[in-house]
Scaffold this active site. Structure first.
Site, PDB file in Angstrom:
ATOM      1  N   SER A   3      57.520  38.528  33.271  1.00 44.80           N
ATOM      2  CA  SER A   3      57.577  37.113  32.873  1.00 44.80           C
ATOM      3  C   SER A   3      56.150  36.636  32.607  1.00 44.80           C
ATOM      4  O   SER A   3      55.209  37.421  32.700  1.00 44.80           O
ATOM      5  CB  SER A   3      58.282  36.290  33.943  1.00 44.80           C
ATOM      6  OG  SER A   3      57.605  36.440  35.151  1.00 44.80           O
ATOM      7  N   LEU A   4      56.007  35.360  32.274  1.00 44.39           N
ATOM      8  CA  LEU A   4      54.675  34.847  31.939  1.00 44.39           C
ATOM      9  C   LEU A   4      54.160  33.985  33.075  1.00 44.39           C
ATOM     10  O   LEU A   4      54.934  33.258  33.713  1.00 44.39           O
ATOM     11  CB  LEU A   4      54.754  33.972  30.680  1.00 44.39           C
ATOM     12  CG  LEU A   4      54.994  34.685  29.358  1.00 44.39           C
ATOM     13  CD1 LEU A   4      55.327  33.669  28.271  1.00 44.39           C
ATOM     14  CD2 LEU A   4      53.776  35.503  28.951  1.00 44.39           C
ATOM     15  N   GLU A  35      51.728  30.302  20.212  1.00 43.17           N
ATOM     16  CA  GLU A  35      53.129  30.392  19.765  1.00 43.17           C
ATOM     17  C   GLU A  35      54.013  29.467  20.597  1.00 43.17           C
ATOM     18  O   GLU A  35      53.923  29.492  21.824  1.00 43.17           O
ATOM     19  CB  GLU A  35      53.622  31.844  19.944  1.00 43.17           C
ATOM     20  CG  GLU A  35      52.704  32.849  19.275  1.00 43.17           C
ATOM     21  CD  GLU A  35      53.034  34.301  19.660  1.00 43.17           C
ATOM     22  OE1 GLU A  35      54.101  34.567  20.236  1.00 43.17           O
ATOM     23  OE2 GLU A  35      52.195  35.166  19.359  1.00 43.17           O
ATOM     24  N   LYS A  37      56.791  28.222  22.914  1.00 44.27           N
ATOM     25  CA  LYS A  37      57.636  28.980  23.852  1.00 44.27           C
ATOM     26  C   LYS A  37      59.075  28.491  23.686  1.00 44.27           C
ATOM     27  O   LYS A  37      59.435  27.412  24.134  1.00 44.27           O
ATOM     28  CB  LYS A  37      57.156  28.783  25.290  1.00 44.27           C
ATOM     29  CG  LYS A  37      57.910  29.634  26.291  1.00 44.27           C
ATOM     30  CD  LYS A  37      57.232  29.581  27.646  1.00 44.27           C
ATOM     31  CE  LYS A  37      57.915  30.498  28.639  1.00 44.27           C
ATOM     32  NZ  LYS A  37      59.282  30.057  28.985  1.00 44.27           N
ATOM     33  N   ARG A  58      67.603  40.501  28.639  1.00 49.47           N
ATOM     34  CA  ARG A  58      66.665  40.757  29.729  1.00 49.47           C
ATOM     35  C   ARG A  58      67.357  41.406  30.941  1.00 49.47           C
ATOM     36  O   ARG A  58      66.735  42.113  31.707  1.00 49.47           O
ATOM     37  CB  ARG A  58      66.025  39.422  30.132  1.00 49.47           C
ATOM     38  CG  ARG A  58      64.801  39.558  30.945  1.00 49.47           C
ATOM     39  CD  ARG A  58      64.063  38.230  30.947  1.00 49.47           C
ATOM     40  NE  ARG A  58      62.771  38.360  31.605  1.00 49.47           N
ATOM     41  CZ  ARG A  58      62.581  38.169  32.888  1.00 49.47           C
ATOM     42  NH1 ARG A  58      63.588  37.830  33.653  1.00 49.47           N
ATOM     43  NH2 ARG A  58      61.373  38.297  33.418  1.00 49.47           N
ATOM     44  N   GLU A  93      63.464  35.724  20.848  1.00 47.19           N
ATOM     45  CA  GLU A  93      64.272  34.770  21.600  1.00 47.19           C
ATOM     46  C   GLU A  93      65.502  34.366  20.773  1.00 47.19           C
ATOM     47  O   GLU A  93      65.368  33.975  19.611  1.00 47.19           O
ATOM     48  CB  GLU A  93      63.381  33.542  21.877  1.00 47.19           C
ATOM     49  CG  GLU A  93      63.789  32.695  23.021  1.00 47.19           C
ATOM     50  CD  GLU A  93      63.413  33.254  24.404  1.00 47.19           C
ATOM     51  OE1 GLU A  93      62.849  34.365  24.503  1.00 47.19           O
ATOM     52  OE2 GLU A  93      63.734  32.557  25.372  1.00 47.19           O
ATOM     53  N   LYS A 201      48.369  33.991  23.655  1.00 46.82           N
ATOM     54  CA  LYS A 201      48.188  35.429  23.856  1.00 46.82           C
ATOM     55  C   LYS A 201      46.818  35.845  23.325  1.00 46.82           C
ATOM     56  O   LYS A 201      46.423  35.380  22.249  1.00 46.82           O
ATOM     57  CB  LYS A 201      49.246  36.217  23.068  1.00 46.82           C
ATOM     58  CG  LYS A 201      50.661  35.872  23.465  1.00 46.82           C
ATOM     59  CD  LYS A 201      51.669  36.593  22.583  1.00 46.82           C
ATOM     60  CE  LYS A 201      53.072  36.118  22.956  1.00 46.82           C
ATOM     61  NZ  LYS A 201      54.100  36.630  22.055  1.00 46.82           N
ATOM     62  N   LYS A 225      52.679  24.894  29.893  1.00 46.96           N
ATOM     63  CA  LYS A 225      53.895  24.093  29.889  1.00 46.96           C
ATOM     64  C   LYS A 225      53.628  22.658  29.439  1.00 46.96           C
ATOM     65  O   LYS A 225      52.528  22.137  29.605  1.00 46.96           O
ATOM     66  CB  LYS A 225      54.501  24.062  31.309  1.00 46.96           C
ATOM     67  CG  LYS A 225      54.987  25.419  31.806  1.00 46.96           C
ATOM     68  CD  LYS A 225      56.090  25.939  30.926  1.00 46.96           C
ATOM     69  CE  LYS A 225      56.794  27.141  31.469  1.00 46.96           C
ATOM     70  NZ  LYS A 225      57.946  26.874  32.295  1.00 46.96           N
TER      71      LYS A 225
END
Ligand code: IVH
Length: 230
Positions: A3-4, A35, A37, A58, A93, A201, A225
């Site tokens: 995960s991030l 990018e 999310k 996942r 996604e 990234k 976020k």
């Protein structure tokens, strides 16, 4: 699948940059790929000799769940690739557009649940009834690996006819990160998909390799976020 790690403010992003510079032992700023999310369900698509052979969600994070039949119902996912490497895994996604979600409001709490529910259907004819969409954001396995940056990679993925989010861009300074964050946060309500932050990234793939991952998350990426609710 990892995960991030998360960032919530400018200081967290400064710390992210500092840690990377220390790890790589570099002094100058480095480029980032920014990018949106996408708040959907992650999926990995494996192509061999240009043909989609299987797709995984996942699952529990270690063993993916085979959802090939359901992924095949998504119009935006190419079933065959032209001029692609012998083996390639595309990560991205799966989501349902906000407008399309309106007709499923009674059944699901939010677009993400609708996408998840649809992908888990036992009968792909049921999945077909829900108009799912896809954004590609990276690769897993690939032979041979011949890109220098994440942004080059996204450009190539686009040539293979995968949808790549149009708000992806290259960025380097903290000021640009903050301006970009504010810009996308303003746009957020008008986008036809849910976005819960921005993924930054390290753009240089050689740097990414050197940085590697901890047991939970890659060191070369972070999710910044958004503070407000949608
Ligand atoms: S990169 C950790 N890029 O966010 C593996 N992830 O917490 C590297 N996501 O489930 C992921 N948009 O599916 C990456 N542009 C993007 C993304 C993205 C959405 C999801 C991803 C994963 C979650 C990570």
């Amino acid at each position: 699948m990892l995960s991030l790690s998360n960032a919530f403010n400018r200081q967290d992003m400064e710390d992210f940059q500092k840690k990377i510079k220390n790890f790589l032992n570099i002094k100058s700023n480095f480029e980032l790929s920014s990018e949106p999310k996408i708040d959907g369900i992650s999926a990995s698509l494996r192509y061999e000799d240009g043909k989609l052979v299987y797709g995984l969600s996942r699952g529990d994070g270690i063993f993916g769940e085979d959802i090939t039949e359901n992924l095949l119902t998504i119009k935006e996912i190419p079933k065959y690739l032209k001029n692609a490497p012998k083996v390639i895994e595309i990560r991205g996604e799966v989501y349902i557009g906000k407008k399309d979600f309106e007709q499923f409001r009674e059944k699901f709490a939010n677009p993400r649940n609708a996408a998840g529910g649809s992908l888990r259907q036992k009968d792909s004819n049921e999945t077909k009834k829900i108009p799912l969409k896809f954004f590609a954001y990276g690769i897993g396995d690939m032979l041979p690996k011949n890109f220098k940056t994440q942004s080059d990679l996204l450009a190539e993925i686009k040539k293979w006819k995968f949808p790549v989010n149009s708000l992806c861009q290259k960025i380097s300074s903290i000021d640009e990160i903050e301006t970009n964050h504010a810009k996308i946060e303003t746009l957020r309500g008008n986008l036809n998909y849910d976005v819960d932050g921005i993924v930054y990234k390290v753009n240089n793939l050689n740097f990414q390799d050197r940085l590697g991952s901890t047991s939970n998350s890659p060191r070369w990426a972070i999710a910044y976020k958004f503070s407000s609710v949608k």
